[in-house]
Each structure stands twice: as structure tokens, then as C-alpha cells.
Design a protein around this motif. Structure first.
Motif, mmCIF file in Angstrom:
data_model
loop_
_atom_site.group_PDB
_atom_site.id
_atom_site.type_symbol
_atom_site.label_atom_id
_atom_site.label_comp_id
_atom_site.label_asym_id
_atom_site.label_seq_id
_atom_site.Cartn_x
_atom_site.Cartn_y
_atom_site.Cartn_z
ATOM 1 N N LEU A 1 42.424 -30.872 105.949
ATOM 2 C CA LEU A 1 42.681 -30.417 104.184
ATOM 3 C C LEU A 1 42.089 -29.205 104.136
ATOM 4 O O LEU A 1 41.467 -28.808 104.381
ATOM 5 C CB LEU A 1 41.975 -31.117 103.102
ATOM 6 C CG LEU A 1 41.872 -31.057 101.937
ATOM 7 C CD1 LEU A 1 43.098 -31.781 101.120
ATOM 8 C CD2 LEU A 1 40.512 -31.796 101.232
ATOM 9 N N THR B 1 46.094 -28.754 99.145
ATOM 10 C CA THR B 1 46.567 -28.642 97.454
ATOM 11 C C THR B 1 46.938 -27.703 97.019
ATOM 12 O O THR B 1 47.465 -26.846 97.065
ATOM 13 C CB THR B 1 44.795 -28.803 97.425
ATOM 14 O OG1 THR B 1 44.444 -27.842 97.603
ATOM 15 C CG2 THR B 1 44.096 -29.877 97.863
ATOM 16 N N ASP C 1 44.548 -35.751 97.623
ATOM 17 C CA ASP C 1 44.080 -34.758 99.061
ATOM 18 C C ASP C 1 43.381 -35.283 99.372
ATOM 19 O O ASP C 1 42.898 -35.451 100.869
ATOM 20 C CB ASP C 1 44.585 -33.867 99.144
ATOM 21 C CG ASP C 1 46.588 -33.369 98.492
ATOM 22 O OD1 ASP C 1 47.488 -34.504 98.907
ATOM 23 O OD2 ASP C 1 46.647 -32.284 98.531
ATOM 24 N N ARG C 2 41.927 -35.664 98.091
ATOM 25 C CA ARG C 2 40.345 -34.757 98.860
ATOM 26 C C ARG C 2 40.208 -36.653 98.906
ATOM 27 O O ARG C 2 39.153 -37.353 99.300
ATOM 28 C CB ARG C 2 39.835 -34.734 97.637
ATOM 29 C CG ARG C 2 39.990 -33.101 97.151
ATOM 30 C CD ARG C 2 39.508 -32.305 96.166
ATOM 31 N NE ARG C 2 39.582 -31.157 95.990
ATOM 32 C CZ ARG C 2 39.659 -30.513 94.698
ATOM 33 N NH1 ARG C 2 39.691 -31.043 93.976
ATOM 34 N NH2 ARG C 2 39.854 -29.360 94.436
ATOM 35 N N GLU D 1 46.866 -31.712 104.540
ATOM 36 C CA GLU D 1 47.465 -31.880 103.109
ATOM 37 C C GLU D 1 47.119 -30.146 102.639
ATOM 38 O O GLU D 1 45.755 -29.989 102.907
ATOM 39 C CB GLU D 1 46.968 -32.803 102.825
ATOM 40 C CG GLU D 1 46.979 -33.932 102.878
ATOM 41 C CD GLU D 1 48.446 -34.732 102.306
ATOM 42 O OE1 GLU D 1 49.802 -33.826 101.690
ATOM 43 O OE2 GLU D 1 49.108 -35.635 102.121
ATOM 44 N N HIS E 1 51.802 -22.731 98.855
ATOM 45 C CA HIS E 1 51.557 -23.784 99.607
ATOM 46 C C HIS E 1 53.023 -23.730 100.302
ATOM 47 O O HIS E 1 52.230 -24.126 101.836
ATOM 48 C CB HIS E 1 52.395 -25.292 98.863
ATOM 49 C CG HIS E 1 52.475 -26.630 99.394
ATOM 50 N ND1 HIS E 1 53.303 -26.380 100.422
ATOM 51 C CD2 HIS E 1 51.632 -27.623 99.953
ATOM 52 C CE1 HIS E 1 53.171 -27.896 101.055
ATOM 53 N NE2 HIS E 1 51.727 -28.349 100.592
ATOM 54 N N ASP F 1 42.279 -26.777 101.351
ATOM 55 C CA ASP F 1 42.039 -27.507 99.871
ATOM 56 C C ASP F 1 41.554 -25.872 98.785
ATOM 57 O O ASP F 1 40.787 -25.055 98.935
ATOM 58 C CB ASP F 1 40.834 -27.747 99.225
ATOM 59 C CG ASP F 1 40.137 -28.352 97.798
ATOM 60 O OD1 ASP F 1 41.136 -28.235 97.494
ATOM 61 O OD2 ASP F 1 39.653 -29.116 97.915
ATOM 62 N N SER F 2 42.315 -24.977 98.507
ATOM 63 C CA SER F 2 42.497 -23.492 97.871
ATOM 64 C C SER F 2 41.719 -23.525 96.258
ATOM 65 O O SER F 2 41.562 -23.152 95.523
ATOM 66 C CB SER F 2 43.456 -23.085 97.505
ATOM 67 O OG SER F 2 44.605 -23.449 97.204
ATOM 68 N N TRP F 3 41.356 -25.032 95.898
ATOM 69 C CA TRP F 3 40.980 -25.238 94.732
ATOM 70 C C TRP F 3 39.847 -26.100 94.567
ATOM 71 O O TRP F 3 39.309 -26.283 93.758
ATOM 72 C CB TRP F 3 42.072 -26.663 93.852
ATOM 73 C CG TRP F 3 43.388 -25.724 93.578
ATOM 74 C CD1 TRP F 3 44.252 -25.619 94.558
ATOM 75 C CD2 TRP F 3 43.550 -24.294 92.662
ATOM 76 N NE1 TRP F 3 45.555 -25.434 93.448
ATOM 77 C CE2 TRP F 3 45.037 -24.591 92.806
ATOM 78 C CE3 TRP F 3 42.995 -24.227 91.391
ATOM 79 C CZ2 TRP F 3 45.845 -23.536 91.865
ATOM 80 C CZ3 TRP F 3 43.710 -22.811 91.485
ATOM 81 C CH2 TRP F 3 44.562 -22.737 91.193
ATOM 82 N N HIS F 4 39.262 -26.091 96.387
ATOM 83 C CA HIS F 4 37.318 -26.524 96.109
ATOM 84 C C HIS F 4 36.510 -25.698 95.023
ATOM 85 O O HIS F 4 36.217 -24.826 95.993
ATOM 86 C CB HIS F 4 37.656 -26.328 97.583
ATOM 87 C CG HIS F 4 36.300 -27.461 97.779
ATOM 88 N ND1 HIS F 4 35.206 -26.504 97.830
ATOM 89 C CD2 HIS F 4 35.883 -28.096 97.836
ATOM 90 C CE1 HIS F 4 33.600 -27.209 98.143
ATOM 91 N NE2 HIS F 4 34.229 -28.846 98.125
ATOM 92 N N ALA G 1 44.890 -32.057 93.916
ATOM 93 C CA ALA G 1 44.048 -31.582 94.600
ATOM 94 C C ALA G 1 43.583 -33.136 94.612
ATOM 95 O O ALA G 1 42.875 -33.646 96.196
ATOM 96 C CB ALA G 1 43.239 -30.543 94.476
ATOM 97 N N ASN G 2 43.083 -33.985 93.679
ATOM 98 C CA ASN G 2 42.183 -35.024 93.976
ATOM 99 C C ASN G 2 42.737 -36.501 94.613
ATOM 100 O O ASN G 2 42.364 -36.798 95.788
ATOM 101 C CB ASN G 2 41.341 -36.320 92.672
ATOM 102 C CG ASN G 2 40.243 -34.807 92.154
ATOM 103 O OD1 ASN G 2 39.547 -34.376 93.633
ATOM 104 N ND2 ASN G 2 40.271 -35.040 90.947
#
Length: 196
Positions: A144, A118, A126-127, A116, A51, A146-149, A123-124
Motif C-alpha cells: 500500500l 491511494t 485501499d486501506r 495499490e 499515481h 499511501d501519500s494521504w496517510h 484511500a479508504n
């Protein structure tokens, strides 16, 4: 992550003030991030190294294009009372003058860009919640990272907030460039972002 429940107050007046006082007085371990998300005070651990790596890479690129009287901040809280929110984004770009007021936060509407990054555990937020909060406040641009998308890291730029909803301006997979329009006019290089 732990959360202290609070009866959801009305977004105005003394009830919002009481929620902010609770946020300010929350005794969290050093380095933890304390936020209010939809009326609930949340405490998150210190951000992961990945991060911080992403944040510094984006921050470095932003400083190359912003005016001298703007700043890029990593620990600045932004208030969204109408969504019962006090968020601490990964990065925020705001005029330095926005920090002239005393206190520990600025109104989200003073932000020009919010970023943001994540983490797997939140993560949710931020999403969903923060996406709606920033749009409600009229923050012009929300990035956003988002490395977990869905198993593949993505960068999504939201903009043109209207009626508390953003329009998706662009989405790219990590490794591709993402253009942030004026007043930044910057293409963020996502190729070096660590995943996870």
C-alpha cells in the motif's frame, strides 16, 4: 466518484455472475476505472499523474527482479467473489499463465503481489476493503503506497495472510527503502515518489 447501488448478492452462483455482468456492462467514460467494492459498482476518474509516476517507478524496479514468465500489469482486474469484489489495483504481479483464461479478470489468488496507490478520494477503499479482500483471497503480498496517510506519505507492506487478515511486514515513510521479501528480494526506493 459515483456508485451504482446493487442489492448485495450472495457471493456464489448466479448472483455473483449477475454482479460481474453488471460490472462488464457499465458504460463509463473512457479511461475511468470501474470496480466492484463490497457489492457496489464504483466508477473512478483516470488516475492522477502522480499515481502513474509512482506506478511506473515501481513497475520498472519489479521488472528487474521477476522471472520472464511473470508480468507486471496496470489495468488487470482481480476477482474476490467471497468479498463481492472486482478490484483493479495500481499494479499486480502475476504469472503470465494466469491470463490464459478468456475474460477480463483473473482470480485474486493468482496474484503474487498487489500494489495499490491511494488517491485522496478513495484511500479508504485501499486501506480497508481491498486490504481485507486481498487477504481473504490469499494474495501473498500487498503493498500500500499511501501519500494521504495521516499527513505523511507511507509505504506499508502486508503479508502472511491468515484467516482473511494480513500481518504488517514493514511500514516506512516516503524517502526510505522498503524491502519486499522473496520471491522478489527487492528494496523499493520510495524517495522519488511524488506526493498527492
Amino acid at each position: 466518484m459515483s456508485a451504482l447501488s446493487v442489492d448485495p448478492p450472495a457471493p456464489h452462483g448466479q448472483e455473483w455472475d449477475g454482479l460481474v455482468r453488471l460490472w462488464e456492462e457499465t458504460d463509463a467514460p473512457e479511461g475511468c476505472k470501474v470496480e466492484i467494492i463490497e457489492g457496489i459498482v464504483t466508477v473512478s476518474p483516470t488516475p492522477a499523474n502522480s499515481h502513474n509516476s509512482v506506478a511506473q517507478r515501481v513497475q520498472r524496479q519489479l521488472y528487474a527482479v521477476i522471472p520472464e514468465d511473470w508480468g507486471v500489469y496496470q489495468t488487470l482486474a482481480v476477482a474476490v467473489p467471497s468479498r463481492l469484489g472486482m478490484f483493479i489495483p495500481g499494479l499486480i504481479v502475476a504469472p503470465e499463465a494466469a491470463l490464459d483464461e478468456p475474460g477480463h479478470y483473473i482470480p485474486a489468488a493468482a496474484a503474487l503481489l498487489v500494489v495499490e496507490i491511494t488517491s485522496k478520494s478513495n484511500a479508504n477503499h485501499d486501506r480497508i476493503e481491498k486490504l481485507h479482500g486481498y487477504a481473504t483471497a490469499g494474495v501473498p503480498l500487498y503493498l500500500l503506497l499511501d501519500s494521504w496517510h495521516s499527513g505523511r506519505p507511507t509505504a506499508t507492506l502486508y503479508g502472511q495472510p491468515k484467516n482473511a487478515v494480513y500481518r504488517v511486514l514493514d511500514t516506512v515513510k516516503y524517502g526510505e527503502g522498503l524491502h519486499i521479501p522473496a520471491p522478489f528480494d527487492l528494496t523499493i526506493d520510495t524517495g522519488a515518489f511524488p506526493v498527492g
